[in-house]
Scaffold this active site. Structure first.
Site, PDB file in Angstrom:
ATOM      1  N   GLU A 110      57.955   8.152  45.984  1.00  0.00           N
ATOM      2  CA  GLU A 110      58.532   6.868  45.522  1.00  0.00           C
ATOM      3  C   GLU A 110      58.066   6.541  44.104  1.00  0.00           C
ATOM      4  O   GLU A 110      56.866   6.478  43.832  1.00  0.00           O
ATOM      5  CB  GLU A 110      58.154   5.755  46.490  1.00  0.00           C
ATOM      6  CG  GLU A 110      58.967   5.843  47.776  1.00  0.00           C
ATOM      7  CD  GLU A 110      58.470   4.940  48.881  1.00  0.00           C
ATOM      8  OE1 GLU A 110      57.314   4.478  48.810  1.00  0.00           O
ATOM      9  OE2 GLU A 110      59.236   4.718  49.843  1.00  0.00           O
TER      10      GLU A 110
ATOM     11  N   ASN B  24      58.091  -0.662  47.184  1.00  0.00           N
ATOM     12  CA  ASN B  24      57.340  -1.034  48.383  1.00  0.00           C
ATOM     13  C   ASN B  24      57.057  -2.513  48.507  1.00  0.00           C
ATOM     14  O   ASN B  24      56.728  -2.998  49.590  1.00  0.00           O
ATOM     15  CB  ASN B  24      56.051  -0.213  48.441  1.00  0.00           C
ATOM     16  CG  ASN B  24      56.362   1.202  48.866  1.00  0.00           C
ATOM     17  OD1 ASN B  24      56.731   1.444  50.012  1.00  0.00           O
ATOM     18  ND2 ASN B  24      56.261   2.135  47.937  1.00  0.00           N
TER      19      ASN B  24
ATOM     20  N   THR C  62      57.107   8.311  55.613  1.00  0.00           N
ATOM     21  CA  THR C  62      57.233   9.230  56.736  1.00  0.00           C
ATOM     22  C   THR C  62      57.860  10.530  56.281  1.00  0.00           C
ATOM     23  O   THR C  62      58.819  10.530  55.502  1.00  0.00           O
ATOM     24  CB  THR C  62      58.128   8.617  57.831  1.00  0.00           C
ATOM     25  OG1 THR C  62      57.476   7.474  58.370  1.00  0.00           O
ATOM     26  CG2 THR C  62      58.379   9.620  58.950  1.00  0.00           C
TER      27      THR C  62
ATOM     28  N   SER D  53      62.938  -6.093  52.832  1.00  0.00           N
ATOM     29  CA  SER D  53      64.028  -6.992  52.449  1.00  0.00           C
ATOM     30  C   SER D  53      65.135  -6.194  51.774  1.00  0.00           C
ATOM     31  O   SER D  53      66.277  -6.466  51.922  1.00  0.00           O
ATOM     32  CB  SER D  53      63.526  -8.069  51.516  1.00  0.00           C
ATOM     33  OG  SER D  53      62.890  -7.501  50.402  1.00  0.00           O
TER      34      SER D  53
END
Lengths: 217, 223
Positions: free
Chosen positions: A90, A212, A1, A217
């Site tokens: 990422e 990812n 996002t 978790s």
């Protein structure tokens, strides 16, 4: 996002502010891809206080030098933030800038640039410091952009690697040296027109999967 | 044809390096570089780690002009729906602009795919922020980022927003930029200025500044 909040102390009316923001976002945030996935939450807000103008001053009007100066500054800020987002994708180790020129239409330029920027094979090649221009050729070829392969040219980090759709021998050691740069630039000329665009992305590393695979978790 | 990466050996680069290729330079500062804005970033409790900021508030000193663009994803989140409506756009893609006083952003939970309950949480957030900063709820815009499909608790807003409002500062932009981060490794800020001398506003210097977050699930398509 992605979420962005941008402010200005220039005096701009709301509807003019929206037009300026739409143009700025279209040339910046909407030209970034990390993983080709469009979020459910992307939002960009622009607020204008007018606090830097004298009380009672006229708002900046579209078509005036004042509005042009505002749009230039807004565009610079949005593009700077967009590049930061791509660079911090990422798992990224490199910012990747894809410039496409010579497209028949702006839509073709966007399709070709986005195909390169979204290609896992191009992105892993960048991660591996591999000037594998064949993957760039594959990406533009499948993009749907109208062009002839014999008219296409590709540079990686300013090094000609493809001309007329054919390989150009290049110095692999020099390519490796240039891959040490924090920003990798891929230039593509489709030889089909005058339209051009730039899309920003990043390389694709093991860490993207780690992050990812473990996000909730 | 014998060629190499050396342009002199055969082929010239498509784009000779030039200053025109340089990215736009940024001045120091971010969302509070422009006058008339204060900001803050606090830990409100959306995240378990108390050292992690997770709520950002950007507040204008006075109600001001505002515009926004939002994702075109059909599965858009509750804060997108609420903020878009606050700015007079009922449907995705309609121009969204109007007047606003504050933007509140939480990280850690996207409040997406949360149905009517999520919408009410977003609306309640605007009321909480409005009460804290002294403006109507319809002048508050809201955004969320984080995990999709989990209900966003209201309690962190109820406790965190008053504390955040009390700490608003013209120097709070950097903390706000940190508070909206998810998997970002760095906060993202940028600013630019321009002189009013040649554009009919002699004696004035104008600023544009901003903050952003974004690291994964990134290919924005906002309108």
């Amino acid at each position: 996002t992605m979420i962005a909040v941008v402010t200005t102390d220039a005096p701009v009316l709301p509807h003019d502010l929206h037009k300026a923001l739409a143009r700025a976002a279209g040339a910046s945030f909407n030209k970034v891809t990390v993983d080709s996935d469009t979020s459910t939450n992307d939002s960009c807000f622009l607020l204008a206080s007018g606090a830097a103008a004298p009380a009672g001053a006229e708002p900046f009007a579209p078509g005036t030098p004042a509005f042009a100066a505002f749009e230039q500054a807004l565009g610079d800020v949005c593009q700077n933030l967009a590049r930061q987002m791509a660079a911090d994708g990422e798992g990224a180790t490199r910012l990747v800038t894809v410039n496409v020129t010579g497209a028949a239409t702006p839509a073709d330029a966007d399709a070709a640039a986005r195909a390169v920027a979204n290609s896992p094979l191009v992105k892993t090649a960048v991660y591996g410091h591999d000037a594998n221009w064949g993957r760039v050729a594959m990406a533009i070829g499948k993009s749907g952009a109208a062009f002839r392969q014999q008219d296409a040219a590709i540079d990686i980090m300013g090094m000609p690697v493809c001309r007329g759709g054919l390989t150009v021998p290049f110095d692999e050691d020099e390519a490796l040296r240039r891959f040490e740069n924090p920003e990798i630039v891929i230039d593509v000329d489709l030889g089909a027109g005058d339209a051009a665009t730039t899309v920003w992305t990043c390389d694709f590393s093991h860490d993207y999967v780690t992050i990812n695979g473990d996000y909730r978790s | 044809v014998q060629a190499s990466g050396d342009p002199a050996a055969g082929f010239a680069p498509l784009r000779p390096p030039s200053s025109a290729d340089a990215p736009p330079a940024s001045e120091p500062g971010g969302v509070t570089r422009a006058r008339g804005f204060r900001a803050v970033g606090v830990h409100a409790g959306f995240r378990k780690d108390p050292s992690r900021l997770d709520l950002a508030l950007v507040v204008a000193d006075e109600p001001c002009a505002c515009a926004a663009v939002f994702t075109r994803n059909v599965f858009c989140a509750a804060p997108v729906t609420v903020s878009r409506a606050q700015l007079g756009a009922d449907q995705p893609g309609e121009p969204a602009y109007g007047t606003a006083r504050a933007v509140v952003v939480n990280s850690g939970n996207a409040n997406a795919a949360t149905g009517e309950r999520g919408l009410e949480t977003a609306r309640a957030t605007t009321r909480i922020v409005g009460d804290a900063v002294g403006c109507p709820a319809d002048e508050v815009l809201v955004a969320s980022t984080g995990v999709i499909g989990e209900h966003l608790p209201l309690e962190p807003f109820e406790t965190g927003v008053p504390a955040a409002a009390a700490a608003l500062s013209p120097d709070g932009g950097a903390d706000a930029a940190r508070a909206i981060m998810t998997t970002d490794t760095l906060p993202k800020e940028a600013a630019a200025s321009f002189d009013g001398a040649d554009i009919g506003y002699a004696g004035c210097t104008f600023f544009v500044g901003g903050m952003a977050k974004g690291s994964g699930m990134i290919m924005p398509n906002m309108a």
